[in-house]
Scaffold this motif. Sequence first.
Motif, short mmCIF file in Angstrom:
data_model
loop_
_atom_site.label_atom_id
_atom_site.label_comp_id
_atom_site.label_asym_id
_atom_site.label_seq_id
_atom_site.Cartn_x
_atom_site.Cartn_y
_atom_site.Cartn_z
N ASP A 85 0.69 -1.31 0.20
CA ASP A 85 0.17 0.24 0.15
C ASP A 85 1.11 1.49 0.08
OD1 ASP A 85 -2.78 -1.41 0.05
OD2 ASP A 85 -2.50 -1.48 2.03
N LYS A 88 2.48 1.74 -3.15
CA LYS A 88 1.05 2.23 -4.35
C LYS A 88 1.03 3.35 -3.98
CE LYS A 88 -3.27 1.48 -6.14
NZ LYS A 88 -3.18 3.02 -7.02
N ALA A 89 0.95 4.83 -2.83
CA ALA A 89 0.87 5.65 -2.96
C ALA A 89 1.66 6.05 -3.19
CB ALA A 89 0.25 5.81 -1.16
N VAL A 91 3.46 5.77 -5.80
CA VAL A 91 3.40 5.44 -6.90
C VAL A 91 2.71 6.77 -7.66
CG1 VAL A 91 3.27 4.23 -9.08
CG2 VAL A 91 4.84 3.78 -7.24
N ASP A 92 1.70 6.45 -7.07
CA ASP A 92 0.61 7.56 -7.69
C ASP A 92 0.96 8.79 -7.24
OD1 ASP A 92 -0.80 5.14 -7.57
OD2 ASP A 92 -2.29 5.63 -6.25
N MET A 93 1.54 9.70 -5.74
CA MET A 93 1.96 10.79 -5.45
C MET A 93 2.81 11.27 -6.88
SD MET A 93 4.70 12.35 -4.17
CE MET A 93 5.24 11.36 -3.67
N THR A 95 3.98 9.81 -9.54
CA THR A 95 3.34 9.51 -11.08
C THR A 95 2.45 11.31 -11.49
OG1 THR A 95 3.08 7.56 -11.39
CG2 THR A 95 1.77 8.50 -12.59
N GLN A 96 2.01 11.57 -10.20
CA GLN A 96 1.24 12.96 -10.54
C GLN A 96 1.96 14.11 -10.82
OE1 GLN A 96 -1.12 13.52 -7.41
NE2 GLN A 96 -3.08 13.18 -8.49
N THR A 111 6.40 2.91 -11.06
CA THR A 111 6.03 1.71 -11.14
C THR A 111 6.05 0.84 -9.85
OG1 THR A 111 7.17 0.41 -12.08
CG2 THR A 111 5.54 1.61 -14.24
#
Length: 142
Positions: A85, A88-89, A91-93, A95-96, A111
């Motif tokens: 988790d 993933k968090a 990577v999400d941040m 990526t933005q 990734t």
Amino acid sequence: DTGPGATKDAVAALIKGDHSLAKSAAFSALLGKVHTSEALWAVVNGDVPMLSSNTPLGKPQALYGSVQVTDGISVDGHIKAATADAAKAFVDMATQQSAKAKMFVDKLDITNAADEVTIALVVGSEKLKSLKAMAGGLIPGM
């Protein structure tokens, strides 16, 4: 010694396996994933003080990767997060945020697979020349 006072001989012994780290299955597994023939490479244990828990990733378990230098620069970086988790968090941040960097790089992929984050970065020769021109007045000798 493989800390701040490390010598070339100590690092060479480490790579050959003539060191107590060679007996560490975790270290050996990470080192086996690193392109040690590149210009720069590293394996960093998550317990070092510089890796605090005050990051979007939490406290990383390890960092490892390599940098290839030719007429451009390529980075193959990895972060082992505490949990899937957290990876993933992150990577999400990232990526933005990375959208802002796209104009300065040829490739930036961030990734994750389970708890491991992979960062693939390529700055080709033309983009590197542009970056050098932009930073020329800020960096002595450029």
